[in-house]
Every structure is written in C-alpha cells, then in structure tokens.
Write an enzyme that holds these catalytic residues in place. Sequence first.
Site, PDB file in Angstrom:
ATOM      1  N   ARG A  71      34.442  38.071  56.792  1.00 43.09           N
ATOM      2  CA  ARG A  71      34.203  37.174  57.930  1.00 43.09           C
ATOM      3  C   ARG A  71      35.128  35.971  57.851  1.00 43.09           C
ATOM      4  NH1 ARG A  71      28.144  35.683  58.539  1.00 43.09           N
ATOM      5  NH2 ARG A  71      29.020  34.519  60.260  1.00 43.09           N
ATOM      6  N   VAL A 104      29.463  29.134  61.509  1.00 39.79           N
ATOM      7  CA  VAL A 104      29.929  28.818  60.151  1.00 39.79           C
ATOM      8  C   VAL A 104      31.461  28.900  60.088  1.00 39.79           C
ATOM      9  CG1 VAL A 104      27.774  29.499  59.041  1.00 39.79           C
ATOM     10  CG2 VAL A 104      29.531  31.245  59.436  1.00 39.79           C
ATOM     11  N   ASP A 105      32.080  29.063  61.284  1.00 43.83           N
ATOM     12  CA  ASP A 105      33.553  29.098  61.284  1.00 43.83           C
ATOM     13  C   ASP A 105      34.079  27.667  61.444  1.00 43.83           C
ATOM     14  OD1 ASP A 105      33.042  30.365  64.559  1.00 43.83           O
ATOM     15  OD2 ASP A 105      33.880  28.382  64.145  1.00 43.83           O
ATOM     16  N   HIS A 120      24.042  25.742  59.959  1.00 48.83           N
ATOM     17  CA  HIS A 120      23.951  26.933  59.094  1.00 48.83           C
ATOM     18  C   HIS A 120      25.047  26.964  58.046  1.00 48.83           C
ATOM     19  CE1 HIS A 120      21.565  28.954  62.565  1.00 48.83           C
ATOM     20  NE2 HIS A 120      20.804  28.172  61.818  1.00 48.83           N
ATOM     21  N   CYS A 128      28.173  27.238  43.770  1.00 44.07           N
ATOM     22  CA  CYS A 128      27.557  28.041  42.708  1.00 44.07           C
ATOM     23  C   CYS A 128      26.114  28.394  43.087  1.00 44.07           C
ATOM     24  CB  CYS A 128      27.548  27.258  41.393  1.00 44.07           C
ATOM     25  SG  CYS A 128      26.695  28.152  40.089  1.00 44.07           S
ATOM     26  N   CYS A 159      29.379  26.598  35.339  1.00 44.86           N
ATOM     27  CA  CYS A 159      28.302  27.225  34.541  1.00 44.86           C
ATOM     28  C   CYS A 159      28.426  28.733  34.493  1.00 44.86           C
ATOM     29  CB  CYS A 159      26.934  26.839  35.133  1.00 44.86           C
ATOM     30  SG  CYS A 159      26.500  27.787  36.610  1.00 44.86           S
ATOM     31  N   ASN A 222      26.286  30.709  79.332  1.00 44.12           N
ATOM     32  CA  ASN A 222      26.071  31.985  78.656  1.00 44.12           C
ATOM     33  C   ASN A 222      26.208  33.069  79.716  1.00 44.12           C
ATOM     34  OD1 ASN A 222      24.983  34.269  77.257  1.00 44.12           O
ATOM     35  ND2 ASN A 222      23.945  32.843  75.873  1.00 44.12           N
ATOM     36  N   PRO A 223      26.972  34.152  79.435  1.00 46.47           N
ATOM     37  CA  PRO A 223      27.084  35.201  80.457  1.00 46.47           C
ATOM     38  C   PRO A 223      25.746  35.890  80.749  1.00 46.47           C
ATOM     39  CG  PRO A 223      28.475  35.720  78.525  1.00 46.47           C
ATOM     40  CD  PRO A 223      27.770  34.440  78.255  1.00 46.47           C
TER      41      PRO A 223
HETATM   42  N1  APR Z   1      30.835  32.830  76.137  1.00 49.24           N
HETATM   43  C1  APR Z   1      29.577  32.309  76.028  1.00 49.24           C
HETATM   44  N2  APR Z   1      28.532  32.975  75.481  1.00 49.24           N
HETATM   45  C2  APR Z   1      28.772  34.230  75.043  1.00 49.24           C
HETATM   46  C3  APR Z   1      30.041  34.850  75.127  1.00 49.24           C
HETATM   47  C4  APR Z   1      31.092  34.096  75.706  1.00 49.24           C
HETATM   48  N3  APR Z   1      32.328  34.612  75.837  1.00 49.24           N
HETATM   49  N4  APR Z   1      29.946  36.105  74.605  1.00 49.24           N
HETATM   50  C5  APR Z   1      28.661  36.260  74.206  1.00 49.24           C
HETATM   51  N5  APR Z   1      27.951  35.142  74.474  1.00 49.24           N
HETATM   52  C6  APR Z   1      26.534  34.868  74.195  1.00 49.24           C
HETATM   53  C7  APR Z   1      25.655  36.091  74.172  1.00 49.24           C
HETATM   54  O1  APR Z   1      25.178  36.370  75.489  1.00 49.24           O
HETATM   55  C8  APR Z   1      24.511  35.623  73.270  1.00 49.24           C
HETATM   56  O2  APR Z   1      23.501  34.979  74.021  1.00 49.24           O
HETATM   57  O3  APR Z   1      26.477  34.338  72.894  1.00 49.24           O
HETATM   58  C9  APR Z   1      25.180  34.574  72.365  1.00 49.24           C
HETATM   59  C10 APR Z   1      25.344  35.057  70.933  1.00 49.24           C
HETATM   60  O4  APR Z   1      24.048  35.162  70.403  1.00 49.24           O
HETATM   61  P1  APR Z   1      23.885  35.477  68.842  1.00 49.24           P
HETATM   62  O5  APR Z   1      24.817  36.576  68.458  1.00 49.24           O
HETATM   63  O6  APR Z   1      22.396  35.625  68.608  1.00 49.24           O
HETATM   64  O7  APR Z   1      24.423  34.159  68.123  1.00 49.24           O
HETATM   65  P2  APR Z   1      23.617  32.827  67.839  1.00 49.24           P
HETATM   66  O8  APR Z   1      22.704  32.491  68.967  1.00 49.24           O
HETATM   67  O9  APR Z   1      24.622  31.813  67.427  1.00 49.24           O
HETATM   68  O10 APR Z   1      22.739  33.238  66.547  1.00 49.24           O
HETATM   69  C11 APR Z   1      22.059  32.185  65.885  1.00 49.24           C
HETATM   70  O11 APR Z   1      21.529  33.709  64.120  1.00 49.24           O
HETATM   71  O12 APR Z   1      22.430  35.422  62.884  1.00 49.24           O
HETATM   72  C12 APR Z   1      22.024  34.090  62.831  1.00 49.24           C
HETATM   73  O13 APR Z   1      22.837  32.361  61.498  1.00 49.24           O
HETATM   74  C13 APR Z   1      23.210  33.237  62.509  1.00 49.24           C
HETATM   75  O14 APR Z   1      23.924  31.170  63.521  1.00 49.24           O
HETATM   76  C14 APR Z   1      23.454  32.475  63.807  1.00 49.24           C
HETATM   77  C15 APR Z   1      22.079  32.444  64.424  1.00 49.24           C
END
Ligand code: APR
Length: 253
Positions: A71, A104-105, A120, A128, A159, A222-223
Amino acid sequence: AESDLVAAATMLGQASRVVIFTGAGMSAESGVPTFRDALTGLWQRYDPQALATPEAFHADPALVWSWYEWRRRTVRRAEPHDGHRAVAAIEARAPHAVLITQNVDDLHERAGSVAPLHLHGSLFAPRCSACAHPTPVVDDTTPEPAEGRRIPPPACLRCAAPVRPGVVWFGEALPPETLEAAVEAAANCDLLLTVGTSGLVYPAAEIPQVAARCGATVIQINPLPTPLDAVARVNLHGPAADLLPALVRAAWD
Ligand code: APR
C-alpha cells in the site's frame, strides 16, 4: 446539480470556521484503491478488514507488513489530484480551516495541506510493536511484495521487537489527542465538508454527526449515497477531483 454546487459554494465562501473531512474516496482518482468499493489492484483477494487487525499482525507479521508495504508503494507511485489541491486552497482561503482525514496516505501533504489530523495514523510512520520507538521508513528499491509474498517486518532498532505499520487497526483506539482535536474542530465549526467517505467506520464517522449536532452546515461530496446523506444540507453526487475544484472556483473566483 449546478444549483446545488452554487448553493454549496455560497455557504463555503461565507463560512467562518470550516472543517474538511476526507475518506478513501479522496484518493481513489489518484489510483489508491478504497476499502469497500470493488477491490482493485494487487492483493485484491485479501480483505482489508481481515488484515488490518492486531490479531492478523500477531498471527502473520510478514503478511500484514507486506500488505502495508504494497500500500505504501502504491501511494508513493500515486500523485495528488486537483481535488487534493482544492482542499489545500480551501485551507488557505477559509478562515480557521481544519483538515481531518481517515486516510493513511500522504497525498494531502503532497498537495500542500499543512497539518492534516490523521485519525487512522499514517503509512509513513511505522513504529515498534513493543516499545513504540519510531522507525524510519526505508525507501528501498526491493521489488514490490507480490500478492501474498511475505517480507518480514524490520526489527526495532532499540528493542529488536518487530516493527508495525503506524496505522490504527480495527479494535484499536484512535490517537487520543488527534481524535480530541478533531471532535473539538467539528463541534466548533460552522461548515463541515465531507468528501469520499462511506461514513461506516466509527468513531471517525462520528465527526460529521458532531458538526451537524452542533449546528454546522454539512456538505457531502460522494458519487454514491451514504448514511451521511441524512445530515448533509447539500449532497454533491460526483467525484472529488471534479467537484472540489469546481466548488473552490464557484466560492472564491
Ligand atoms: N470521489 C469521491 N468519493 C468517492 C470516489 C471519488 N472519486 N470514489 C469512491 N468514492 C466514495 C465511495 O462511494 C465510498 O463512499 O468513497 C467512499 C469510500 O468508502 P470506504 O472505502 O469505506 O473508505 P472510508 O470511508 O475512508 O473508510 C473508513 O475504514 O477500512 C477502514 O481505516 C479504514 O479509514 C478507513 C475507514
């Protein structure tokens, strides 16, 4: 719709305390896969929910370490997009802006955001697993861990216990000071812009709810529909890389 964008831009331009809250969808158009969309890329048969746990690391440190190495390399190859730069522009223009991210990026930092609150943790802060001593990220050129290939985690320089990724795993507490600062910002803002999160994972998903409960206007990008549709005053259904720059242009240009 256009009218929604104009309405959102007007609110953003007039806000005095802005919080921007981002999730994995913020990095999707940079080629960094999200967690709950159709898994793409290498390692797609591994379920993040299964690997991102202390138990998984204890059971197979090399597998979990390799997955995070993959990742991190994916992020290193990625570039921030215009949406990340638009977030940095909002931080520069809106008074008292605070960026809170679940990601986390380091794409927000590379786009000019100064001090995002990483709820996160970060792929770039391994430590460690025993004494928490920070371990420098080795920018090595060893080949990317092929799916399922195990690279053992380095040993702590202090350690000798195994080093672990500096991210928050399921079942672990979020960094208390970071969470406290995020809740404080959400409780005191008058506008919260949530971008690219499914709003499913707590306590992070609490942040937009805190803002709404404290009277802030919530705008969502969000789409797809999410549980946050219920608290959002405006829902902009589309991708972050298009809508964020359009929002900034409409608010301040
Ligand atoms: N632009 C905007 N939103 C988008 C795009 C885009 N191009 N592509 C996808 N999405 C939306 C999806 O519709 C979805 O609602 O991004 C969201 C991604 O959701 P998740 O994959 O659940 O990510 P996130 O909400 O950040 O997850 C929260 O869960 O796995 C743990 O620790 C991890 O920080 C993460 C946490």
